[in-house]
Motif scaffolding. Structure first.
Motif, short mmCIF file in Angstrom:
data_model
loop_
_atom_site.label_atom_id
_atom_site.label_comp_id
_atom_site.label_asym_id
_atom_site.label_seq_id
_atom_site.Cartn_x
_atom_site.Cartn_y
_atom_site.Cartn_z
N SER A 38 0.84 -1.20 0.00
CA SER A 38 0.00 0.00 0.00
C SER A 38 0.87 1.25 0.00
O SER A 38 1.94 1.26 0.62
CB SER A 38 -0.89 0.04 1.25
OG SER A 38 -1.79 -1.04 1.28
N SER B 25 4.52 11.39 1.37
CA SER B 25 3.99 10.08 1.00
C SER B 25 5.15 9.13 0.73
O SER B 25 6.28 9.55 0.45
CB SER B 25 3.09 10.19 -0.24
OG SER B 25 3.84 10.64 -1.35
N ASN C 77 -2.92 8.35 5.88
CA ASN C 77 -3.71 7.94 4.72
C ASN C 77 -3.10 6.70 4.07
O ASN C 77 -1.88 6.55 4.02
CB ASN C 77 -3.76 9.07 3.70
CG ASN C 77 -4.42 8.67 2.40
OD1 ASN C 77 -3.74 8.32 1.43
ND2 ASN C 77 -5.73 8.67 2.38
N LYS D 163 -3.53 4.35 0.50
CA LYS D 163 -4.12 4.17 -0.81
C LYS D 163 -3.77 2.77 -1.31
O LYS D 163 -2.60 2.39 -1.34
CB LYS D 163 -3.60 5.22 -1.79
CG LYS D 163 -3.98 6.64 -1.38
CD LYS D 163 -3.64 7.63 -2.46
CE LYS D 163 -3.76 9.06 -1.96
NZ LYS D 163 -5.14 9.37 -1.51
N SER E 259 -8.40 1.29 -5.57
CA SER E 259 -9.41 2.34 -5.49
C SER E 259 -9.76 2.69 -4.05
O SER E 259 -10.58 3.58 -3.81
CB SER E 259 -10.68 1.88 -6.21
OG SER E 259 -11.20 0.72 -5.60
N ASP F 50 -9.24 4.30 -0.38
CA ASP F 50 -8.61 5.48 0.18
C ASP F 50 -9.07 5.58 1.63
O ASP F 50 -10.23 5.89 1.89
CB ASP F 50 -9.04 6.71 -0.62
CG ASP F 50 -8.14 7.91 -0.37
OD1 ASP F 50 -8.50 9.01 -0.83
OD2 ASP F 50 -7.09 7.75 0.28
N SER F 51 -8.17 5.31 2.58
CA SER F 51 -8.56 5.22 3.99
C SER F 51 -7.83 6.27 4.82
O SER F 51 -6.68 6.60 4.53
CB SER F 51 -8.23 3.83 4.53
OG SER F 51 -8.81 2.82 3.72
N TRP F 52 -8.52 6.72 5.89
CA TRP F 52 -7.98 7.79 6.72
C TRP F 52 -8.03 7.42 8.20
O TRP F 52 -8.94 6.72 8.64
CB TRP F 52 -8.79 9.07 6.52
CG TRP F 52 -8.73 9.61 5.14
CD1 TRP F 52 -9.54 9.31 4.09
CD2 TRP F 52 -7.76 10.55 4.65
NE1 TRP F 52 -9.16 10.01 2.97
CE2 TRP F 52 -8.07 10.79 3.28
CE3 TRP F 52 -6.68 11.23 5.22
CZ2 TRP F 52 -7.32 11.67 2.49
CZ3 TRP F 52 -5.95 12.10 4.43
CH2 TRP F 52 -6.27 12.31 3.08
#
Length: 115
Positions: free
Chosen positions: A32, A50, A96, A98, A101, A103-105
């Motif tokens: 990820s 990132s 975060n 990714k 598709s 996308d988690s927070w």
């Protein structure tokens, strides 16, 4: 269920350091892309740093040379080492993830830089 839990925020004087951690309860952490974003009051959320699954990093111009993002895949954790902190770094910092598709927070951790 994806869960990202940030820790390490707090109050620090200008010029000080903090290390943020994000513990990820997710599958496929090692493949990820992970990132740190921040949102100051009245401002939009912005990308701070990132890191890809291969370890390539990217930084916002405002933090280059002061912040370092890293990951420990064995611990499902991503870090943000923040040095030479400035008052303008004050914000809520969010982890975060990714993956395709998805996308988690995380819930965010407050960082306040003030004397």
């Amino acid at each position: 269920q994806v869960q990202l839990v940030e820790s390490g925020g707090g109050l620090v004087q200008p010029g000080g350091s903090l290390r943020l951690s994000c513990a990820a309860s997710i599958n496929f952490f090692d493949i990820s892309a992970m990132g740190w974003y921040r949102q100051a009051p009245g401002k939009e959320r912005e990308l701070v740093a990132s890191i890809t699954s291969g370890g390539s990093t990217k930084y916002a111009d405002s933090v280059k040379g002061r912040f370092t993002i890293s990951r420990a895949n064995a611990k499902n954790t991503v870090y943000l080492q923040m040095n030479s902190l400035k008052p303008e770094d004050t914000a809520v910092y969010y982890c975060n993830r990714k993956f395709g598709s998805l996308d988690s927070w995380g819930q965010g951790t407050q960082v306040t830089v003030s004397s």
